[in-house]
Write a protein that holds these residues in place. Structure first.
Motif, PDB file in Angstrom:
ATOM      1  N   SER A  76      31.856 -47.040  25.003  1.00 25.34           N
ATOM      2  CA  SER A  76      32.852 -47.267  23.769  1.00 25.34           C
ATOM      3  C   SER A  76      33.512 -45.763  23.766  1.00 25.34           C
ATOM      4  O   SER A  76      33.822 -45.387  23.059  1.00 25.34           O
ATOM      5  CB  SER A  76      31.710 -47.698  23.460  1.00 25.34           C
ATOM      6  OG  SER A  76      30.226 -46.612  22.996  1.00 25.34           O
ATOM      7  N   TYR A  77      32.846 -44.302  23.821  1.00 25.58           N
ATOM      8  CA  TYR A  77      33.187 -42.743  23.963  1.00 25.58           C
ATOM      9  C   TYR A  77      34.652 -43.143  24.449  1.00 25.58           C
ATOM     10  O   TYR A  77      35.172 -42.690  23.923  1.00 25.58           O
ATOM     11  CB  TYR A  77      32.745 -42.446  23.946  1.00 25.58           C
ATOM     12  CG  TYR A  77      30.773 -42.222  23.647  1.00 25.58           C
ATOM     13  CD1 TYR A  77      30.589 -41.500  22.463  1.00 25.58           C
ATOM     14  CD2 TYR A  77      29.700 -42.469  24.649  1.00 25.58           C
ATOM     15  CE1 TYR A  77      29.478 -41.262  21.621  1.00 25.58           C
ATOM     16  CE2 TYR A  77      28.706 -42.965  23.989  1.00 25.58           C
ATOM     17  CZ  TYR A  77      28.654 -42.526  22.388  1.00 25.58           C
ATOM     18  OH  TYR A  77      27.123 -42.200  22.192  1.00 25.58           O
ATOM     19  N   SER A 128      36.463 -45.153  25.473  1.00 28.02           N
ATOM     20  CA  SER A 128      37.761 -45.999  24.543  1.00 28.02           C
ATOM     21  C   SER A 128      38.317 -44.899  23.522  1.00 28.02           C
ATOM     22  O   SER A 128      39.497 -45.130  22.729  1.00 28.02           O
ATOM     23  CB  SER A 128      37.208 -47.305  23.893  1.00 28.02           C
ATOM     24  OG  SER A 128      36.590 -46.804  23.131  1.00 28.02           O
ATOM     25  N   GLY A 129      37.155 -44.681  22.748  1.00 25.00           N
ATOM     26  CA  GLY A 129      37.388 -43.698  21.930  1.00 25.00           C
ATOM     27  C   GLY A 129      38.533 -42.869  21.852  1.00 25.00           C
ATOM     28  O   GLY A 129      39.445 -42.591  20.897  1.00 25.00           O
ATOM     29  N   GLN A 187      41.855 -43.376  22.959  1.00 27.98           N
ATOM     30  CA  GLN A 187      42.273 -44.054  21.421  1.00 27.98           C
ATOM     31  C   GLN A 187      42.990 -42.789  21.027  1.00 27.98           C
ATOM     32  O   GLN A 187      44.464 -43.310  20.583  1.00 27.98           O
ATOM     33  CB  GLN A 187      41.978 -45.205  20.721  1.00 27.98           C
ATOM     34  CG  GLN A 187      42.375 -45.579  19.168  1.00 27.98           C
ATOM     35  CD  GLN A 187      41.240 -46.147  18.177  1.00 27.98           C
ATOM     36  OE1 GLN A 187      40.535 -46.409  18.710  1.00 27.98           O
ATOM     37  NE2 GLN A 187      41.964 -46.591  17.036  1.00 27.98           N
ATOM     38  N   SER A 188      42.938 -41.759  20.981  1.00 27.98           N
ATOM     39  CA  SER A 188      43.146 -40.718  20.193  1.00 27.98           C
ATOM     40  C   SER A 188      44.203 -39.902  20.889  1.00 27.98           C
ATOM     41  O   SER A 188      45.456 -39.458  20.710  1.00 27.98           O
ATOM     42  CB  SER A 188      42.135 -39.068  20.285  1.00 27.98           C
ATOM     43  OG  SER A 188      40.483 -40.205  19.519  1.00 27.98           O
ATOM     44  N   GLU A 246      45.464 -49.034  19.452  1.00 29.70           N
ATOM     45  CA  GLU A 246      44.002 -49.738  19.324  1.00 29.70           C
ATOM     46  C   GLU A 246      44.056 -50.307  20.533  1.00 29.70           C
ATOM     47  O   GLU A 246      43.476 -51.553  21.248  1.00 29.70           O
ATOM     48  CB  GLU A 246      44.389 -50.226  17.640  1.00 29.70           C
ATOM     49  CG  GLU A 246      44.081 -49.432  16.628  1.00 29.70           C
ATOM     50  CD  GLU A 246      44.615 -50.690  15.548  1.00 29.70           C
ATOM     51  OE1 GLU A 246      45.059 -51.355  15.502  1.00 29.70           O
ATOM     52  OE2 GLU A 246      44.217 -50.013  14.177  1.00 29.70           O
ATOM     53  N   ALA A 275      42.196 -48.732  23.605  1.00 31.49           N
ATOM     54  CA  ALA A 275      41.297 -48.891  22.839  1.00 31.49           C
ATOM     55  C   ALA A 275      40.303 -50.119  23.561  1.00 31.49           C
ATOM     56  O   ALA A 275      39.394 -50.503  24.261  1.00 31.49           O
ATOM     57  CB  ALA A 275      40.552 -48.619  21.635  1.00 31.49           C
ATOM     58  N   ASN A 302      37.689 -51.607  26.009  1.00 33.39           N
ATOM     59  CA  ASN A 302      36.390 -52.565  25.210  1.00 33.39           C
ATOM     60  C   ASN A 302      35.961 -53.842  25.676  1.00 33.39           C
ATOM     61  O   ASN A 302      34.806 -54.412  26.149  1.00 33.39           O
ATOM     62  CB  ASN A 302      36.186 -52.017  23.544  1.00 33.39           C
ATOM     63  CG  ASN A 302      35.633 -50.559  22.796  1.00 33.39           C
ATOM     64  OD1 ASN A 302      35.342 -50.274  23.459  1.00 33.39           O
ATOM     65  ND2 ASN A 302      36.454 -50.315  22.215  1.00 33.39           N
ATOM     66  N   GLU A 350      29.044 -53.258  24.181  1.00 24.88           N
ATOM     67  CA  GLU A 350      29.959 -53.695  23.076  1.00 24.88           C
ATOM     68  C   GLU A 350      29.716 -55.707  22.420  1.00 24.88           C
ATOM     69  O   GLU A 350      29.720 -55.638  21.759  1.00 24.88           O
ATOM     70  CB  GLU A 350      30.663 -53.221  23.308  1.00 24.88           C
ATOM     71  CG  GLU A 350      32.087 -53.217  21.893  1.00 24.88           C
ATOM     72  CD  GLU A 350      32.011 -52.893  21.132  1.00 24.88           C
ATOM     73  OE1 GLU A 350      30.795 -51.931  21.217  1.00 24.88           O
ATOM     74  OE2 GLU A 350      32.364 -53.104  20.192  1.00 24.88           O
TER      75      GLU A 350
END
Lengths: 255, 311
Positions: A172-173, A175-176, A179-180, A201, A204, A208, A214
């Motif tokens: 999850s981190y 993917s964040g 994304q950035s 998105e 990510a 995800n 998740e």
């Protein structure tokens, strides 16, 4: 398969491995339960969910020797030269480790009983967490079995499975961050704002998609669906099949 | 019966086995010899299904090890160079595990294991942890696991390694007894052991079969002619002349001679296959020359092995 299962399961209690795993799990679950109990609000779903975060420590310990020890001691020859299929050997070892996990879970059952005795509620969220616990355990154990088949060194096998399970926990981190990063790259290339957000998105979402934590998080709120379970089961089988292929390959190329 | 045809095993560029072919007949004890790195263990591992060959076929009692692995493996009991033992189990637990692995029926299993345990003489350690046993006992437990399921074929890689002389003799006796009902392949570096228990030997060198025959025929083939050593008393010149006059004796060589005793090497023409021993005895007796020693000087298995593998 039954012969291998029996041997491996009993071997956990012939060596310190089973007892270490049991002691560690009892300590962790007990600590979490007592903390929740002390706060006056016991939520078993929270306890079970927190315990799954410690899989990255417990699972490498119980899976590291499954194949690596056989290779080191020369006992793997028994499985290759006996009239048993290699896949049944893989399944036997996998089920032995999963059964040890079921034994560890007795701790949580005791906590459920204590909760019920003190008028607490063992609700649908707790049962959802139990389902997730076993499906995630199966997936991570399959990863541990695979890591063990890659090497004859238990420590290296433990490190490999720890790193993979840690990476899954951090998806999850990751993917964040991805994304950035994707957004930054797209912006620097001069794309318009809507497009930039969509690209970020999508990146990510792809990452995800591979995140079993998740996918199964709704179970913790009592919302059940089959798809996340099929996802975990599929990847469990993928890793078991990869283990089988690694062992088969050894037969063809071993020196 | 084991039929090996054109067996090849490559490890990358290295050719470990280069087209080995031979057959092991039912009830035969075959010695498998060769220097270190010749491809013995690789060949044995391929026969047992532990390794897969690059090409060629291995048929065990008519079952191809690659096409019908489970059927073929049911016929084989294998003791590898390093016995595959679980040190955290007792001997009985371990043998029961092997029974499970080989799908030995629970009915009659106790008697089956009792027979094996008594055969390899591990009765007194049956309830002990394997990890606490001596090397000799571990080796015996290794042999015991190969016997589980009563396989038709036994493949034993260095079966007497780590055993004391008494144990070696016992294991040889055991192998001899087993040979009455089983086909056995033995790899060993102890050539006297191979000579003692084997009907035929296969010598492999650099991944190829260098020789395959009975030890007697190999020694005859290697020597071309056979030799006898005669130790006797009497006038050496007369004795030599008398020996040279015997049909079949092609040459003599006085090895050692003093006033009293002479050691004479008698070279017998191998082509005729004549047995000149009786005539030598009669000639010596007629001359009144006492025989102190009279024995064959055929090459030993060590000499055959060295000659073939260093060629």
């Amino acid at each position: 398969m039954l012969a291998v299962f029996k041997r491996e399961f009993l071997s956990y209690f012939r060596s310190p491995v089973g007892y270490v795993a049991l002691a560690l799990f009892s300590f962790l679950s007990g600590y979490i339960f007592v903390s929740l109990f002390g706060s006056g609000e016991v939520n078993l779903a929270v306890e079970i969910n927190l315990l799954t975060r410690y899989f990255m420590i417990i699972i490498p310990i119980i899976t590291m020797g499954l194949f690596s020890e056989d290779k080191k001691r020369g006992t793997e020859v028994l499985y290759y030269s006996s009239p048993v299929s290699l896949f049944s050997v893989v399944m036997g070892k996998f089920l032995a480790a999963l059964s040890l996990f079921a034994v560890l879970f007795v701790n949580v059952i005791i906590h459920m009983i204590i909760t019920a005795m003190y008028g607490g509620v063992v609700d649908i969220n707790a049962w959802g967490s139990v389902i997730v616990y076993f499906f995630l355990a199966a997936l991570f154990i399959a990863i541990g079995v695979f890591a063990s088949a890659l090497t004859d060194n238990q420590i290296i096998a433990a490190i490999i499975s720890f790193v993979i399970i840690l990476a899954i926990n951090l998806l999850s981190y990751i993917s964040g961050m991805a994304q950035s990063a994707a957004t930054t790259i797209a912006t620097s290339l001069g794309s318009d704002v809507d497009k930039v957000n969509t690209i970020g998105e999508r990146v990510a979402a792809v990452i995800n998609w591979f995140d079993p934590l998740e996918k199964t998080k709704n179970f913790l709120y009592g919302i059940f669906s089959v798809a996340p379970l099929i996802f975990c089961l599929s990847f469990t089988l993928v890793f078991l099949f990869l283990t089988y292929r690694v062992l088969e390959k050894k037969r063809w190329s071993q020196g | 019966m084991i039929e090996i045809t054109n067996l090849v095993k490559n490890y990358g560029d290295k050719k470990a086995v280069r087209g080995i072919s031979f057959t092991v007949n039912d009830g035969e004890v075959l010695g498998f010899l060769g220097p270190n790195g010749a491809g013995k263990s690789t060949t044995m591992n391929i026969i047992t299904g532990f390794l897969s060959s690059t090409s060629g076929t291995v048929k065990v009692n008519g079952h191809d090890i690659l096409e019908e692995p489970e059927e073929a493996k049911k016929c084989i009991g294998y003791l590898p160079e390093l016995p595959p033992l679980y040190l955290d189990m007792t001997v009985l637990e371990y043998l029961n595990f092997i029974c499970d692995l080989k799908s030995v029926s629970r009915k009659g299993r106790k008697e089956h294991l009792a027979k094996i345990i008594s055969m390899v003489k591990i009765v007194d350690v049956a309830d002990r942890l394997i990890g606490n046993l001596s090397k000799g006992y571990k080796q015996r437990v290794g042999i015991a696991q190969a016997l589980v399921g009563d396989p038709d074929i036994l493949i034993l890689d260095e079966p007497t390694v780590g055993l004391d002389p008494n144990q070696i003799i016992e294991i040889r006796k055991l192998i001899k007894n087993l040979s009455a009902t089983k086909t056995i392949i033995i790899s060993s570096h102890i050539l006297s052991e191979v000579q003692a228990v084997c009907d035929r030997v296969v010598i492999i060198n650099k991944g190829k079969v260098a020789a395959i025959d009975t030890i007697t025929d190999l020694s005859k083939r290697l020597a071309g002619s056979s030799k006898l050593l005669l130790s006797c008393q009497g006038p050496v010149k007369d004795i030599v002349n008398s020996l040279r006059g015997i049909p079949g004796v092609s040459d003599t060589n006085v090895r050692n001679s003093d006033d009293q005793v002479h050691e004479i090497e008698i070279i017998v023409d191998g082509n005729g296959g004549a047995d000149v021993r009786r005539q030598i005895f009669y000639n010596m007796s007629k001359g009144g020359w006492p025989i102190l020693e009279f024995r064959s000087l055929d090459p030993t298995l060590e000499e055959i092995f060295l000659s073939i593998t260093s060629a």
